[in-house]
Design a protein around this motif. Structure first.
Motif, PDB file in Angstrom:
ATOM      1  N   MET A   1       0.507  -1.116  -0.297  1.00  0.00           N
ATOM      2  CA  MET A   1      -0.034   0.245   0.089  1.00  0.00           C
ATOM      3  C   MET A   1       0.748   1.516   0.118  1.00  0.00           C
ATOM      4  O   MET A   1       1.555   1.656   0.814  1.00  0.00           O
ATOM      5  CB  MET A   1      -1.483  -0.109   1.101  1.00  0.00           C
ATOM      6  N   THR A  35      -9.718   7.268   0.519  1.00  0.00           N
ATOM      7  CA  THR A  35      -9.527   6.301   0.253  1.00  0.00           C
ATOM      8  C   THR A  35      -8.503   7.309  -1.302  1.00  0.00           C
ATOM      9  O   THR A  35      -9.301   7.600  -2.015  1.00  0.00           O
ATOM     10  CB  THR A  35     -10.474   5.256  -0.823  1.00  0.00           C
ATOM     11  N   ALA A  39      -5.845   1.590  -3.267  1.00  0.00           N
ATOM     12  CA  ALA A  39      -6.017   1.363  -2.114  1.00  0.00           C
ATOM     13  C   ALA A  39      -5.275   2.315  -0.362  1.00  0.00           C
ATOM     14  O   ALA A  39      -5.264   1.360   0.668  1.00  0.00           O
ATOM     15  CB  ALA A  39      -5.999  -0.161  -2.212  1.00  0.00           C
ATOM     16  N   ASN A  41      -6.188   4.429   2.437  1.00  0.00           N
ATOM     17  CA  ASN A  41      -6.761   4.989   3.336  1.00  0.00           C
ATOM     18  C   ASN A  41      -6.769   5.858   4.598  1.00  0.00           C
ATOM     19  O   ASN A  41      -5.264   5.346   5.135  1.00  0.00           O
ATOM     20  CB  ASN A  41      -8.128   3.875   3.716  1.00  0.00           C
TER      21      ASN A  41
END
Length: 65
Positions: A1, A35, A39, A41
């Motif tokens: 991420m 978001t 992906a 957040n």
């Protein structure tokens, strides 16, 4: 991420904060989640100043549960 820079998170949050302004004019703090695709957040925090402007105060990565 991927983790985005503070500037990227703040700019994104500032572009959508008007959608989250509390209806109660006496509220002085707000936070919301969003978001950045695909992906990443984040939860951001704002405080209202004496002039009624909402100012970005900080953010944190929001863990997906």
């Amino acid at each position: 991420m991927k983790q985005h820079s503070k500037e990227q998170v703040e700019a994104t949050a500032n572009s959508i904060v008007n959608h989250f302004i509390p209806k109660d004019p006496n509220e002085t703090k707000l936070s919301f989640h969003f978001t950045i695709p695909p992906a990443s957040n984040y939860k951001v925090n704002y405080e209202k100043d004496a002039k009624g402007n909402w100012n970005f105060k900080g953010y944190e990565m929001d863990e997906v549960k």
